[in-house]
Design an enzyme around this catalytic site. Structure first.
Site, PDB file in Angstrom:
ATOM      1  N   GLU A 228      10.189 -14.505  28.608  1.00  0.00           N
ATOM      2  CA  GLU A 228      10.992 -13.131  28.089  1.00  0.00           C
ATOM      3  C   GLU A 228      11.650 -12.509  27.406  1.00  0.00           C
ATOM      4  O   GLU A 228      12.474 -12.670  27.250  1.00  0.00           O
ATOM      5  CB  GLU A 228       9.176 -12.073  27.871  1.00  0.00           C
TER       6      GLU A 228
ATOM      7  N   ARG B 219      -3.344  -4.669  18.372  1.00  0.00           N
ATOM      8  CA  ARG B 219      -4.099  -5.717  17.699  1.00  0.00           C
ATOM      9  C   ARG B 219      -4.817  -5.433  16.365  1.00  0.00           C
ATOM     10  O   ARG B 219      -5.225  -6.589  15.743  1.00  0.00           O
ATOM     11  CB  ARG B 219      -4.960  -6.090  18.763  1.00  0.00           C
TER      12      ARG B 219
END
Lengths: 643, 643
Positions: free
Chosen positions: A383, A499
């Site tokens: 990342e 989500r």
């Protein structure tokens, strides 16, 4: 004189300027700077194609000084060329040797570490927090490829600095994407700050490592200009130059380990300069006289042009992304709508690029990746690198969207902060945030992110924008429009998605804005303020309260820096009572409202946040109850507030 | 059956449990789990010395599952051994096969990813955010060396995961410190989440890389138990086992790339099990019958014992650190006092260890490093690694202090969050915070850290302590005592120090506490609340205001979670007016006070924070003026608040 002797002479001359400017400033890292002056001078006088009078030329070769504290070397070499400084073309002027003594002063473009935003456009990104430059270089190389220019990108990395894992993430990324325009130069002077550099970062070890990572490796004497030129010749693979150098080259006074980051005193300065004069005699060169040519000029080129950003209607974009059935079913998560928006944006604007960390099928960057593969850059599970790559690409005029799980982006916060200092126009997208993730458990849940990003949203980036504008949409429509807002906004933005697939709350053409909020229900008993997933939970609470005759106002405050005036106004109609509900740790929405309320006085605000470390559970509802954020908990606090 | 066939049989048997438990939970990563079951079974049945009935035994070999999502494999193998689960010895019970179906349930010890704090003490640290396990293993190895046990530490790392830079930071650290008790097993199944693993993470590439990093490399078939056993034999250097495996081994239904993180449906389950039965037939083994021995028992051992933590008087400790002259001159920064406290603590308690990232001569961890080198671990320029190493050492009973510039620690926030989930008793120390750093510029200044750490301070870690207690002392005395508080407090703490040498404000024996504050001046016009360096600036403001007849109360609020009651009480005596002053971005002290004030109602609070991105300047005063925090700015707001 031979070319190598010319460079010796120039390095010695500029070394004196480095000594003087750091002594004048009373701080800085002359010993590091002296170790790279042969490399910098050779790059800037022979190898790089650039126009010192036009540092904004999009075709010019670039130098990323990853080892930012050695920057006085570049300042000196740039002044020698009369290079242009200034925040924009309007304020541009040539840097002189005299200017060097303003190093680190408040009104100087010569910040303590590379900082293009303060008026040194020769650089593309702020550096100084170590290990990030190779990634920035990769971002510039991506942009060059997309813009079809043949610019080369050089980066100088300290040996000690190469301990940072991000260097190795970038090394992989550059090979994956065949970015042969990047050349990494490792400055192996063997000395760190607190002690010598580990044998794990010796020139031999770095050569072996870069070779294992698939790079062409060339080990040289970093004070020999001929060797430097030869080592920088292009190759089929990206090149790693392992340059053996001497920290404080030419000045014994600086050699001692304890001298890292210490300039000479006023008293030592003359002795330091005399040492450099003696070195000139030893090498048979005369500093100050130079037959070195100016750098070769690149062909002028323009950065990618802005196109119109006419928003594609929500329904069309969702349909295009294959999400019409989800919309139909009224179950479409914010992450999916982000994917649809990114796809639409990518089709509408060639400047949009996307990066992701092997989770594009979770963040839904995959819609873009599949449709526009040439502008999608898979960063794999790393990342830090993708954030700094994005900063590099943004410096060249692209608009990168970087996505991963919000939780995993926390390991790139320092990179995000450096991008903020660079005023990089990058868009960060963190998915699966908050406790609604449920089953996967806390290792995947982002809980500190709202406090972190809100923090940056309330400071100014010096260009009339927040350091980082933040969006936390509650439904697909909001997520869709916020993504478009992000693309149009000139500056860093963060988008937080969840989500679960959730119902749609807004009409497709609702307007959204930075700092905005929307009233979803109006009552008289109290005002409930929330954002993201929790808006749905609060909606349930409002409906439950209504059953017992309590009418609550519900505000969806989806953006920071939050304009609280409308919320306080709404609360004035609910007896000044405000309940704020968040699915993260403290530091976000409740704080924003409380600060505004306490500044004006007269309100009562109660904040509900995630009060304990969550764990896995089968459903969001179970985790919400576990951390004290169930509808029942919220109802209880609402009633308590009403009294 | 031969040993290898026994392991085949066991792997097949346990694979069925993996399929069943993930199908039952409706989420999880069976394909990853199946790829490591031969490795896990071989480790837990042949190689590791441990007592499944006493997972707390400090001498036992350890397994760190860096690739956390593959955890069903370990759960199944542990259930097979009747291993003990529970948050402590009092609640300990044996795990059964039946328990496996509680995977990811709220009341299960089997969290979605390894999570020892929820009752799975076979593990030492929460994993699941990738790339952190090798560092945790290094921390366990450090502890083993200090405790003179011969425990070995195994860690299983995914091939895709090895893209994370932290893996390479850890690889360097382990070689630097000759931690040969660590063995890294790379699970090379070739499949990531969104796509296949990059060629940069192929088994060949990983072998070449680990070799270049100085490890002994052994490449094997990860489904061949004989090869696994041979590869795990100790060597003079740390061992990297490159295990070629098959994702979803034995179950074709799981092989497809798109199956990452997807369990079989209830309907598919029987077919999956039938595939495993067919594999058993093919290999000529009978799952369910096993002649495998139980693991070898380690000698029992105790973790390092707690000693009394009798505080050394401030003057003695400062003298011992050579800081008596600084105290005498009344110019001693908080970072120096931290160094003195760490040294005194190190002498008082063998559990104290220190880690730093090549800046120990800036953070002043160097006092400890020089006096107690055997308990100081130089991490070089790699902040992620040292945080996770600390978490590993803490799991074995040590109390690690990890220091670097506060700014650089931001790249380890995800590691810090994982340590929070582990309830790791680590102490994080960030120096050079805020804008008072001045000359070095924004790349070295930490401005988001207060918001970030305060966020965690207000949630509970489930053991009656904050997720992270935070300290922001204003002077040397406060920094000294806060460091002692941190050592005594069982849980994560963060200490924020500054670069400048500042006057001493407190008597040497002043008492400090978590969440505490001290009143430094008492007035009637308004209450000014601040912390850290800004307390000194506010003191100047209070003195200036007094000259114009305005008497202000000054509160030093040095800790989060802040007990605001005393501050509101103080403010009640100043007409409910509160001015809060911070040298960081929003999200800290002003928010804390505003939240408390707005909850109770009736107060007026105004917060002053760093309102723009800073830059270099010669003095702290210049930067403070640049960001709107000069004494004059504060005075102006104070007068405005008074009205």
């Amino acid at each position: 004189m031979s070319f190598a002797r010319e460079i010796d002479a120039k390095a010695i001359e500029l070394s004196k300027h480095v000594l003087r400017m750091t002594t004048a400033s009373g701080s800085g890292h002359p010993s590091s700077a002296l170790s790279i002056l042969h490399i910098v001078t050779t790059l800037m006088r022979r190898v790089m194609r650039f126009d010192p009078k036009d540092p904004w030329n999009a075709a010019a070769d670039r130098l990323v000084l990853s080892e930012g504290h050695a920057v006085p070397a570049v300042y000196a070499a740039y002044a020698d060329l009369g290079g242009v400084v200034g925040r924009d073309r309007a304020s541009a002027r040539s840097l002189s040797f005299d200017d060097l003594k303003t190093l680190r002063e408040l009104n100087s473009p010569l910040d303590g570490h590379p900082n293009p935003a303060e008026g040194f456009p020769f650089f593309d990104a702020a550096t100084g927090s170590l290990g990030q430059g190779l990634s920035v270089a990769a971002g510039l190389a991506i942009a060059a490829r997309l813009s079809r220019t043949d610019r080369r990108v050089f980066t100088i990395i300290g040996d000690g600095e190469s301990r940072e894992g991000q260097i190795w993430e970038a090394a992989d990324f550059i090979v994956d994407h065949r970015l042969t325009s990047v050349t990494a130069i490792f400055n192996c002077n063997g000395q760190g700050q607190a002690a010598g550099v580990s044998r794990q970062q010796s020139s031999e070890a770095l050569a072996a490592k870069m070779s294992a990572f698939g790079w062409t490796v060339r080990t040289i004497d970093g004070h020999d200009a001929d060797q430097i030129v030869a080592a920088l010749a292009p190759a089929d693979k990206p090149i790693a130059v392992i340059a053996r150098t001497v920290k404080g080259w030419g000045v014994d006074l600086l050699h001692d380990q304890s001298n890292h980051g210490k300039p000479l005193t006023e008293k030592q300065l003359a002795a330091g300069e005399a040492e450099l004069d003696a070195m000139a005699v030893k090498l048979g060169v005369r500093p100050g006289k130079s037959d070195l040519p100016l750098p070769a000029q690149p062909a002028p080129a323009a950065p990618p042009q802005q196109r119109s950003l006419k928003t594609v209607p929500f329904a069309n974009a969702m349909n295009d992304a294959g999400l019409a059935p989800a919309v139909e079913k009224n179950a479409c998560g914010t992450r999916r709508a982000y994917g649809a928006a990114l796809l639409a944006l990518g089709k509408a604007d060639d400047r949009i690029i996307a990066l992701d960390g092997d989770v594009s099928n979770s963040t839904f960057a995959e819609y873009f990746a599949k449709a526009i593969p040439q502008r999608f850059f898979e960063g794999k599970i790393a990342e830090q690198n993708i954030v700094s790559v994005a900063a590099g690409a943004a410096a060249a005029g692209y608009i990168p969207f970087v996505s991963s799980f919000a939780k995993f982006l926390a390991r790139a916060y320092d990179q995000i902060e450096m991008a903020q200092i660079s005023r990089a126009n990058i868009k960060i997208v963190g998915s699966h945030a908050g406790v609604s993730l449920a089953a996967d458990g806390p290792s995947q849940m982002s809980l500190h992110d709202i406090a972190y990003f809100r923090s940056a949203s309330h400071a100014d980036n010096g260009r009339g924008a927040p350091v980082c504008a933040t969006f936390h949409p509650s439904d697909a429509v909001a997520a869709y429009h916020c993504t478009w807002l992000m693309a149009a906004h000139p500056g860093m933005c963060f988008l937080r998605t969840h989500r679960p697939d959730t119902p749609i709350l807004y009409k497709a053409d609702t307007e959204f804005r930075i700092g905005g909020s929307h009233v979803l229900a109006t009552g008289d008993a109290l005002t409930i303020v929330s954002s993201g997933y929790m808006v749905h939970v609060c909606k349930e609470v409002v409906e439950n309260l209504a059953k017992s005759g309590i009418n609550a106002t519900l505000v969806d405050a989806y953006s920071f820096p939050l304009d609280c005036a409308p919320i306080l106004k709404a609360a004035a109609a609910t007896k000044n009572r405000i309940l704020v509900v968040e699915d993260n740790y403290i530091g976000g929405l409740a704080d924003a409202v409380a600060i505004a309320a306490a500044e004006s006085g007269g309100f009562r605000v109660y904040g509900m946040t995630c009060k304990r470390i969550p764990k896995s559970a089968k459903t969001p509802a179970e985790v919400l109850a576990y951390v004290g954020l169930s509808p029942r908990d919220i109802e209880f606090e609402a009633k308590r507030l009403i009294g």
